[in-house]
Design a protein around this motif. Structure first.
Motif, PDB file in Angstrom:
ATOM      1  N   UNK A 122       0.818  -1.218   0.000  1.00 20.03           N
ATOM      2  CA  UNK A 122       0.000   0.000   0.000  1.00 20.03           C
ATOM      3  C   UNK A 122       0.854   1.271   0.000  1.00 20.03           C
ATOM      4  N   UNK A 123       1.981   1.214  -0.713  1.00 15.45           N
ATOM      5  CA  UNK A 123       2.845   2.381  -0.829  1.00 15.45           C
ATOM      6  C   UNK A 123       3.755   2.623   0.353  1.00 15.45           C
ATOM      7  N   UNK A 124       3.637   1.797   1.395  1.00 14.07           N
ATOM      8  CA  UNK A 124       4.410   2.016   2.622  1.00 14.07           C
ATOM      9  C   UNK A 124       5.721   1.225   2.566  1.00 14.07           C
ATOM     10  N   UNK A 125       6.611   1.684   1.717  1.00 15.28           N
ATOM     11  CA  UNK A 125       7.930   1.076   1.562  1.00 15.28           C
ATOM     12  C   UNK A 125       8.954   2.085   2.082  1.00 15.28           C
ATOM     13  N   UNK A 126       9.512   1.818   3.249  1.00 13.42           N
ATOM     14  CA  UNK A 126      10.430   2.781   3.865  1.00 13.42           C
ATOM     15  C   UNK A 126      11.863   2.618   3.371  1.00 13.42           C
ATOM     16  N   UNK A 127      12.281   1.371   3.161  1.00 13.28           N
ATOM     17  CA  UNK A 127      13.641   1.098   2.692  1.00 13.28           C
ATOM     18  C   UNK A 127      13.601   0.018   1.625  1.00 13.28           C
ATOM     19  N   UNK A 128      14.347   0.246   0.543  1.00 12.67           N
ATOM     20  CA  UNK A 128      14.510  -0.754  -0.502  1.00 12.67           C
ATOM     21  C   UNK A 128      15.999  -1.055  -0.633  1.00 12.67           C
ATOM     22  N   UNK A 129      16.364  -2.328  -0.449  1.00  9.73           N
ATOM     23  CA  UNK A 129      17.745  -2.770  -0.603  1.00  9.73           C
ATOM     24  C   UNK A 129      17.856  -3.509  -1.937  1.00  9.73           C
ATOM     25  N   UNK A 130      18.598  -2.923  -2.875  1.00 11.52           N
ATOM     26  CA  UNK A 130      18.691  -3.482  -4.214  1.00 11.52           C
ATOM     27  C   UNK A 130      20.146  -3.770  -4.578  1.00 11.52           C
ATOM     28  N   UNK A 131      20.500  -5.033  -4.810  1.00 15.73           N
ATOM     29  CA  UNK A 131      21.847  -5.331  -5.315  1.00 15.73           C
ATOM     30  C   UNK A 131      22.052  -4.676  -6.676  1.00 15.73           C
ATOM     31  N   UNK A 132      23.288  -4.242  -6.957  1.00 14.16           N
ATOM     32  CA  UNK A 132      23.583  -3.569  -8.210  1.00 14.16           C
ATOM     33  C   UNK A 132      24.641  -4.340  -9.005  1.00 14.16           C
ATOM     34  N   UNK A 133      24.432  -4.397 -10.314  1.00 11.44           N
ATOM     35  CA  UNK A 133      25.430  -4.942 -11.245  1.00 11.44           C
ATOM     36  C   UNK A 133      25.388  -4.083 -12.511  1.00 11.44           C
ATOM     37  N   UNK A 174       7.101   8.220  -3.523  1.00 12.64           N
ATOM     38  CA  UNK A 174       7.083   7.273  -2.408  1.00 12.64           C
ATOM     39  C   UNK A 174       8.129   7.670  -1.362  1.00 12.64           C
ATOM     40  N   UNK A 175       7.834   7.439  -0.083  1.00 13.20           N
ATOM     41  CA  UNK A 175       8.773   7.825   0.980  1.00 13.20           C
ATOM     42  C   UNK A 175       9.832   6.749   1.213  1.00 13.20           C
ATOM     43  N   UNK A 176      10.532   6.367   0.164  1.00 11.79           N
ATOM     44  CA  UNK A 176      11.417   5.207   0.216  1.00 11.79           C
ATOM     45  C   UNK A 176      12.878   5.624   0.137  1.00 11.79           C
ATOM     46  N   UNK A 177      13.674   5.129   1.073  1.00 15.44           N
ATOM     47  CA  UNK A 177      15.121   5.279   1.015  1.00 15.44           C
ATOM     48  C   UNK A 177      15.687   4.118   0.212  1.00 15.44           C
ATOM     49  N   UNK A 178      16.388   4.444  -0.867  1.00 10.36           N
ATOM     50  CA  UNK A 178      16.941   3.419  -1.756  1.00 10.36           C
ATOM     51  C   UNK A 178      18.385   3.132  -1.349  1.00 10.36           C
ATOM     52  N   UNK A 179      18.650   1.882  -1.010  1.00 10.81           N
ATOM     53  CA  UNK A 179      19.981   1.466  -0.570  1.00 10.81           C
ATOM     54  C   UNK A 179      20.590   0.561  -1.640  1.00 10.81           C
ATOM     55  N   UNK A 180      21.677   1.009  -2.239  1.00 14.02           N
ATOM     56  CA  UNK A 180      22.397   0.201  -3.221  1.00 14.02           C
ATOM     57  C   UNK A 180      23.276  -0.803  -2.485  1.00 14.02           C
ATOM     58  N   UNK A 181      23.210  -2.054  -2.913  1.00 16.20           N
ATOM     59  CA  UNK A 181      24.020  -3.120  -2.320  1.00 16.20           C
ATOM     60  C   UNK A 181      25.091  -3.504  -3.335  1.00 16.20           C
ATOM     61  N   UNK A 215      10.926  -2.755   5.374  1.00 15.98           N
ATOM     62  CA  UNK A 215      12.152  -2.896   4.591  1.00 15.98           C
ATOM     63  C   UNK A 215      11.962  -3.994   3.547  1.00 15.98           C
ATOM     64  N   UNK A 216      12.302  -3.706   2.302  1.00 19.29           N
ATOM     65  CA  UNK A 216      12.176  -4.686   1.229  1.00 19.29           C
ATOM     66  C   UNK A 216      13.560  -5.010   0.680  1.00 19.29           C
ATOM     67  N   UNK A 217      13.850  -6.295   0.609  1.00 20.87           N
ATOM     68  CA  UNK A 217      15.087  -6.780   0.011  1.00 20.87           C
ATOM     69  C   UNK A 217      14.764  -7.367  -1.353  1.00 20.87           C
TER      70      UNK A 217
END
Length: 344
Positions: free
Chosen positions: A174-185, A202-209, A293-295
């Motif tokens: 429902x749009x409530x994604x606070x953190x997204x952890x996304x591996x990068x290549x 969206x109020x999401x902090x994007x974290x590059x892995x 948090x979404x991985x």
């Protein structure tokens, strides 16, 4: 409720499950969800990129079944995704791999009828194979009639495919994604998700892995054992501003996270999925309680049985480290095991 009949295997790409993880981060005050991309038909998130890069060109008339030849550099998941799609549409595929490509991936490419070209000499500057693979791709594109190079490292159709990935995540929560952890290549997944996040505020902090030793964010080059995240050559798609935070994960961090995931959640994850879990472990002290948090889990562990899940390979490369994932753990009871849960 019955599920609709789909029009061919390619219609199963996308709409992958979002699964809550309850046992692997004890004492963490937030909810953690995994986007399980192994459920795509080719076994990884790269199916999304492959389909968008090829199907768009087929519809535009630039890629013609029976006449065109797809040429791409990949030693893993993208190669398998492209091979499946090319077989479905009757398009020839030349895949440029290297000497580190697993026998399992080579067998899968053969089963799909791909022609495989193997690069055996690494780039003399980096000691890695990617630069040498790309040189061979350019040579083939220049000499093979009807050649089309999707070029996952620079093609905007790659990140475009992941607007849908992020839409699925956002709608599930429902749009409530606070953190997204996304591996990068290639940077396609993170960039596409970040674009969707910006477009929908969206109020999401994007974290590059990223991997320790990867060139993506300018780290010094270092040897890496576990593929799937990181790159020895910085891809053209890289946009550092798309990531709010960056976490670098070592091979050992990744390995331990993979083994913990199967021991504590019963989920056999691939290397880059383990990297996402390891990144959250490193970052968790900065996350407020009550966050979602979404991985992104790009693939499963079935293609890592000879490495990450091989005790002999682990011992050879890291020594005796099994104590790092075999610690006892008190888990949250699964509601399905209680009388109330069984009757629900």
């Amino acid at each position: 409720m019955s599920r609709p009949v789909l029009n061919g295997i390619l219609d199963t790409i996308g709409d992958t499950p979002l699964v809550e993880l309850t046992n692997v981060f004890p004492g963490f005050g937030s909810r953690v969800f995994a986007k399980m991309e192994r459920f795509n038909p080719g076994g990884s998130i790269k199916d999304r990129s492959a389909l968008n890069m090829l199907l768009t060109r087929i519809r535009q008339g630039e890629l013609v079944p029976g006449r065109s030849v797809v040429v791409e550099s990949s030693s893993g998941n993208l190669a398998i995704g492209i091979a499946q799609i090319c077989k479905y549409f009757g398009i020839d595929f030349i895949c440029v791999v290297d000497a580190k490509t697993t026998t399992q991936n080579l067998a899968l490419l053969s089963a799909y009828g791909a022609r495989v070209e193997v690069v055996r000499t690494p780039d003399p500057v980096t000691g890695e194979y990617l630069g040498a693979r790309l040189d061979l791709v350019r040579e083939l594109v220049a000499t093979v009639p009807g050649a089309y190079w999707p070029n996952q490292y620079a093609n905007p159709l790659n990140p475009q495919a992941h607007h849908q990935t992020m839409r699925e995540i956002a709608e599930a929560l429902n749009g409530e994604v606070d953190y997204l952890f996304s591996p990068v290549s290639t940077f396609g997944t993170l960039l596409g998700c970040a674009q969707y996040i910006d477009q929908h505020a969206l109020p999401t902090t994007v974290v590059a892995v990223d991997a320790v030793g990867s060139a993506i964010f300018g780290q010094p080059h270092a040897r890496r054992l576990i593929p799937g995240h990181g790159a020895s050559v910085r891809p053209a798609l890289v946009d550092p501003s798309a990531a709010d935070e960056v976490v670098h994960v070592s091979d050992l961090d990744c390995l331990v996270a993979c083994r913990r995931m199967v021991n504590r959640e019963g989920i056999l994850v691939g290397g880059s999925s383990g990297a996402a879990a390891a990144a959250l472990e490193k970052f968790r002290g900065r996350i407020p309680d009550g966050s979602n948090c979404v991985l992104v889990f790009p693939d499963g562990g079935d293609r890592y049985l000879d490495t990450i899940y091989s005790d002999s390979w682990v011992a050879t490369n890291f020594g005796e480290v099994s104590h790092l994932w075999k610690r006892s753990l008190t888990t949250t009871p699964d509601p399905r095991l209680t009388a109330a849960g069984a009757g629900a």
